[in-house]
Structures are given as C-alpha cells and as structure tokens.
Design a protein around this motif. Structure first.
Motif, PDB file in Angstrom:
ATOM      1  N   LYS A 216       0.438  -1.080   0.117  1.00 30.40           N
ATOM      2  CA  LYS A 216      -0.121   0.090   0.232  1.00 30.40           C
ATOM      3  C   LYS A 216       1.232   1.378  -0.263  1.00 30.40           C
ATOM      4  N   LEU A 217       2.410   1.340   0.352  1.00 32.66           N
ATOM      5  CA  LEU A 217       3.251   2.515   1.137  1.00 32.66           C
ATOM      6  C   LEU A 217       2.977   2.765  -0.032  1.00 32.66           C
ATOM      7  N   ILE A 218       3.741   1.551  -1.035  1.00 33.10           N
ATOM      8  CA  ILE A 218       4.284   1.600  -2.509  1.00 33.10           C
ATOM      9  C   ILE A 218       3.849   2.725  -3.057  1.00 33.10           C
ATOM     10  N   ALA A 219       1.805   2.212  -3.653  1.00 32.01           N
ATOM     11  CA  ALA A 219       1.337   2.417  -3.901  1.00 32.01           C
ATOM     12  C   ALA A 219       0.507   4.249  -3.672  1.00 32.01           C
ATOM     13  N   LEU A 220       1.103   4.352  -2.614  1.00 33.69           N
ATOM     14  CA  LEU A 220       0.758   5.682  -2.176  1.00 33.69           C
ATOM     15  C   LEU A 220       2.450   6.813  -2.486  1.00 33.69           C
ATOM     16  N   ALA A 221       2.965   6.458  -2.097  1.00 32.64           N
ATOM     17  CA  ALA A 221       4.464   7.155  -2.559  1.00 32.64           C
ATOM     18  C   ALA A 221       5.615   6.597  -3.584  1.00 32.64           C
ATOM     19  N   GLY A 222       5.227   5.515  -3.909  1.00 33.38           N
ATOM     20  CA  GLY A 222       5.939   5.235  -4.952  1.00 33.38           C
ATOM     21  C   GLY A 222       7.622   4.563  -4.070  1.00 33.38           C
ATOM     22  N   SER A 223       8.370   3.879  -5.052  1.00 27.08           N
ATOM     23  CA  SER A 223       9.324   2.977  -4.619  1.00 27.08           C
ATOM     24  C   SER A 223      10.105   3.523  -4.506  1.00 27.08           C
ATOM     25  N   ASN A 224      10.818   5.027  -4.211  1.00 24.43           N
ATOM     26  CA  ASN A 224      12.228   5.720  -4.174  1.00 24.43           C
ATOM     27  C   ASN A 224      11.727   5.871  -3.037  1.00 24.43           C
ATOM     28  N   ARG A 225      10.452   6.138  -2.346  1.00 28.33           N
ATOM     29  CA  ARG A 225      10.425   7.104  -0.996  1.00 28.33           C
ATOM     30  C   ARG A 225      10.005   5.937   0.230  1.00 28.33           C
TER      31      ARG A 225
END
Length: 295
Positions: free
Chosen positions: A227-236
């Motif tokens: 869910k975090l990747i979907a919201l903030a992207g892989s870099n963050r």
C-alpha cells in the motif's frame, strides 16, 4: 506523502526492523528453509480468509506471472538469503547491510531520474559504508563474509521487487497481492522444508518467533508495504531501511547481547548518509527556469 503514507512508513519501518532479531531466535531450533516456509504459510493462512471475504482475489486473474515473479524476488530469494546469512553474522549487522537498498533503487531509477553529482557522491559514500562494515565486523571470517554477501544480495532483490510492485502491481489490492505471493512461496518451499524438519524438540521461543514473523513481519508488513508503494512510490517506500537498522541494532544489542563498536557505528552512519544523498530528488531544468524567473 500524506498522513496515511507516513503511518504506513512508520509501521513498515518497525515491522521490518524486528525480523532479524526474531530470525536469530528461530534458527536456533529450526532450519532456515523451514523458517521461511513457516512464516509465509502463517501469513497465507491469516490473510486468505480476509481476502476471500473482501472478494479481492479475482484481481489476480491474468496477473499471476507478475505475482510469481514478485514472490521469487521479494520473498523466496531475499527471505532465504537473509535467514541463511544470519547463521554467520549478527542480526544487528544484517539490519544495517539491508540499509543499502535505497542506493540500489536509485541506480535502478537512473534512467528516469538521472544520477546527479550529489547522488553519485551518495552512492560512493554508501558503498564506503558497506566496505567499512564488512571490513570491521568480518575481517578474516570467510563464513561471515559469505553471510554478509547473502544479505547484500537480499537487499538488491528487495530493491528490484519494490520497482516491480510500483511498475506492474501497484493497482492490485494489497491483500490479494500478499496472499498470492505468500501462497506461491509456501507451495514452492514446503516440499523442501519437509526434508528439514527438526530432529530435536523445538523450544517455545523458536515457535513464538516463527509465529510473530508470520503474522506481523510478513502478513501485516507486506500489506502495509504494498500500500505504501502505491501511495508514495518505490523510491520513498525504500527509505524505510533508514529506520530498520536502528530497530535491528537496538534489539540485537539489548536482547541478544550482540557486540557493536565504533567501526560498526561509523559504517552505519556512512550507509545512511550515502542513502540520503543518493535518493535526493532531481530538480528538473524547467523547474530551475521557473525558480530563476521567480527571482
């Protein structure tokens, strides 16, 4: 990042800071392959009823190639590498070495986000930190070097998996994606794990560590991370490895009495500094022109 993303960031940072400590306990009585198969089996059993009730498993139709690839590079490969690696190095060092992941992500993103002089400096600093860590903690220890190499390969695999999620699976519901990857991993590893069952009685600590690894550090952590990747992207999302080592070191030193000296702290500081510089956002030329006109 919005408030939900920050909450997920903190949750992932903690939940993926404690596995190294728990793995160290579990492998005292259980084989590494049994630990990995066991934790993914527990995660699958916990999440499967939840995904069925929500009716989200249908989202996996036509996407099983991506899910299978993700299970290989995000769970099977790195989980085994870390668990076998911890037979030869401390949980504290394991957590610190994983912190190199943001640097790998920065390299993978170099086509879309060019490597600036600042980022290049960060890459060199991060690499220097790894050299210091390996040189100080593992000098002359062949098995220790092998364990460290396994963990570094796991960090690379984690970085690749993070990119795969962002580019090919960010639209999938986190619960269905987690169920898919953990079920595939369990099916792949369980036949092997059955040949590595413990010959001696297993302590309650090892079973308890395995249960926590499955429920919290696999099921809940993967849900939050996808869910975090979907919201903030892989870099963050990859920046959670800034906090993971702190949790890993504190637990290793406080509960397992693992040694940590100035050299380890210096190497850790270099890795974190390198990751910070290597993941600085790139200012586009158009943005620079706007800033110049605003002046």
């Amino acid at each position: 990042m919005n408030r939900l993303a920050w909450l997920l960031f903190v949750l992932c940072s903690f939940l993926w800071g404690i596995p190294y400590f728990l793995i160290k306990i579990a492998i005292e009585d259980l084989s590494p392959v049994l630990v990995v198969a066991g934790r993914t089996a527990v995660a699958a059993v916990v999440l499967l009823p939840f995904a069925l009730m929500r009716g989200t498993l249908g989202a996996l139709r036509g996407r099983m190639r991506v899910v299978a690839l993700l299970s290989a590079v995000h769970i099977v490969g790195p989980f085994l590498l870390i668990t076998y690696g911890e037979q030869h190095i401390t949980s504290s060092l394991t957590g610190i070495l994983i912190a190199i992941e943001p640097v790998v992500i920065a390299l993978l993103l170099s086509r879309t986000e060019p490597i600036t002089p600042v980022r290049l400096t960060g890459l060199f600093i991060g690499f220097a930190g790894v050299v210091v860590l390996v040189g100080v903690d593992l000098s002359g220890d062949r098995w220790g070097l092998l364990g460290a190499a396994m963990v570094l390969l796991a960090a690379i695999s984690y970085a690749v998996a993070t990119m795969i999620v962002q580019r090919h699976a960010a639209d999938l519901p986190p619960d269905s994606l987690t169920v898919g990857t953990t079920v595939i991993t369990t099916l792949v590893l369980l036949p092997v794990a059955l040949f590595h069952l413990p010959a001696e009685p297993v302590g309650a600590d090892s079973w308890g560590a395995l249960a926590v690894l499955g429920v919290f550090c696999t099921a809940i952590a993967l849900l939050a991370f996808y869910k975090l990747i979907a919201l903030a992207g892989s870099n963050r999302a990859g920046l959670i490895t800034y906090v993971n080592p702190v949790v890993a070191v504190l637990l290793g030193v406080a509960l397992l009495h693992e040694p940590i000296g100035r050299g380890t702290l210096a190497g850790f500081a270099l890795v974190v500094a390198g990751c910070w510089f290597a993941t600085r956002p790139v200012v586009r030329r158009t943005e620079e022109k706007v800033l110049e006109l605003a002046r």
